[in-house]
Design a protein around this motif. Structure first.
Motif: not given
Length: 311
Positions: A15, A18, A21, A153, A179, A182, A205
């Motif tokens: 996390l 990312l 996040e 994510s 992101n 990924s 998100t």
């Protein structure tokens, strides 16, 4: 307990890497701002999304062409996602039949946790690596189909598993993430990674990432349908008149594009059994319903080609 602690440490590490996040100090005082200022700040964040989508134009174009080519050979577009991402796929799929007159099986949305998850959260459904594969098998996925995985994510196990299976059988695969680098992008042939940055509320998100996902899926279906001849002069001509509003829109579309009055447009639609495209072809060429239908089939449903053939 040690194993649980290790998994938690690993998840926290993931996390932390990312963008979606990330927290920003500039929004640490949101609860102290006036409502008007909150609106302005959130809107300013949202303005960044279209530009981020534009940065992925080349990748989106490749996916559109891949989807359209497979549609022409009887293939389907299948979205897979969890939570907000899954709901966005389901929404886009559900809007295709009334908008473009497609069979409901042509564009399908699969969401982790099944239909219940469309309205309510289903615990741990997104962590099920095998569930999407099972659903794709139930749909009898083939190499003619396209599977698009959606995950803000970019690491949702449900989506990674589905894309991995789809690619293994030769289906065309694409990933939509927020992101870079990924996991779902690596699992798919084409990665559409729309970098929208930290959310207005950290980690939420459904905000910028969700908006980006909606913009991209809008393009995937709308532009592939244009490639299939579902529009004419920028107007939907394969819509299904399933309610009063759409019936009126059908008459208005025929009237405007054919340059005829409302009554003549309505009569042509009746003769064409409600098909806007067929009514337009009949009015443009004075062809009978039977001849127009034959020409339209020969033109693979592309109105412009059928008109040229009969003119």
């Amino acid at each position: 307990m040690p194993d649980d602690n290790l998994r938690l440490t690993e998840m926290l590490s993931v996390l932390d890497r990312l963008d979606t996040e990330a927290s920003t100090t500039e929004r640490g005082d949101l609860d102290l701002l006036s409502t008007a200022e909150l609106v302005r700040q959130m809107n300013a964040q949202d303005h960044r999304v279209p530009a981020a989508v534009g940065e992925c134009a080349e990748e989106i174009a490749v996916v559109v062409d891949g989807i359209a080519e497979r549609f022409r050979h009887g293939g389907r577009l299948i979205y897979i996602g969890a939570g907000t991402a899954g709901r966005i796929g389901v929404l886009d799929a559900s809007e295709c039949p009334p908008t473009f007159g497609t069979d409901p099986s042509m564009v399908v949305g699969l969401i982790a946790g099944g239909e219940t998850a469309i309205r309510s959260a289903v615990e741990n459904a997104e962590d099920d690596h095998e569930a999407a594969e099972a659903s794709l098998r139930e749909l009898h996925l083939t190499a003619r189909d396209t599977v698009v995985g959606i995950s803000a994510s970019g690491r949702t196990p449900y989506v990674v598993g589905g894309l991995t299976y789809a690619r293994s059988i030769g289906a065309f695969t694409a990933a939509i993430a927020s992101n870079a680098h990924s996991e779902i992008g690596a699992a798919a042939e084409i990665a559409i990674e729309v970098i929208t940055g930290p959310e207005f509320i950290s980690g939420s998100t459904r905000l910028k990432s969700g908006t980006a996902q909606k913009l991209v899926v809008n393009m995937l279906t709308t532009l592939s349908m244009i490639k299939l001849g579902k529009t004419y002069h920028g107007v939907m001509v394969d819509l299904l008149a399933t309610n009063e509003k759409l019936h009126a829109r059908s008459i208005r579309t025929v009237s405007q594009l054919a340059g005829v009055g409302v009554d003549e447009a309505a009569e042509a639609l009746r003769a064409a059994d409600g098909s806007v495209k067929l009514a337009l072809l009949m009015l443009a060429t004075n062809a009978s319903p039977e001849s127009a239908a034959t020409a339209l089939d020969a033109a693979d449903g592309i109105l412009r080609v059928a008109i040229a053939t009969l003119s």
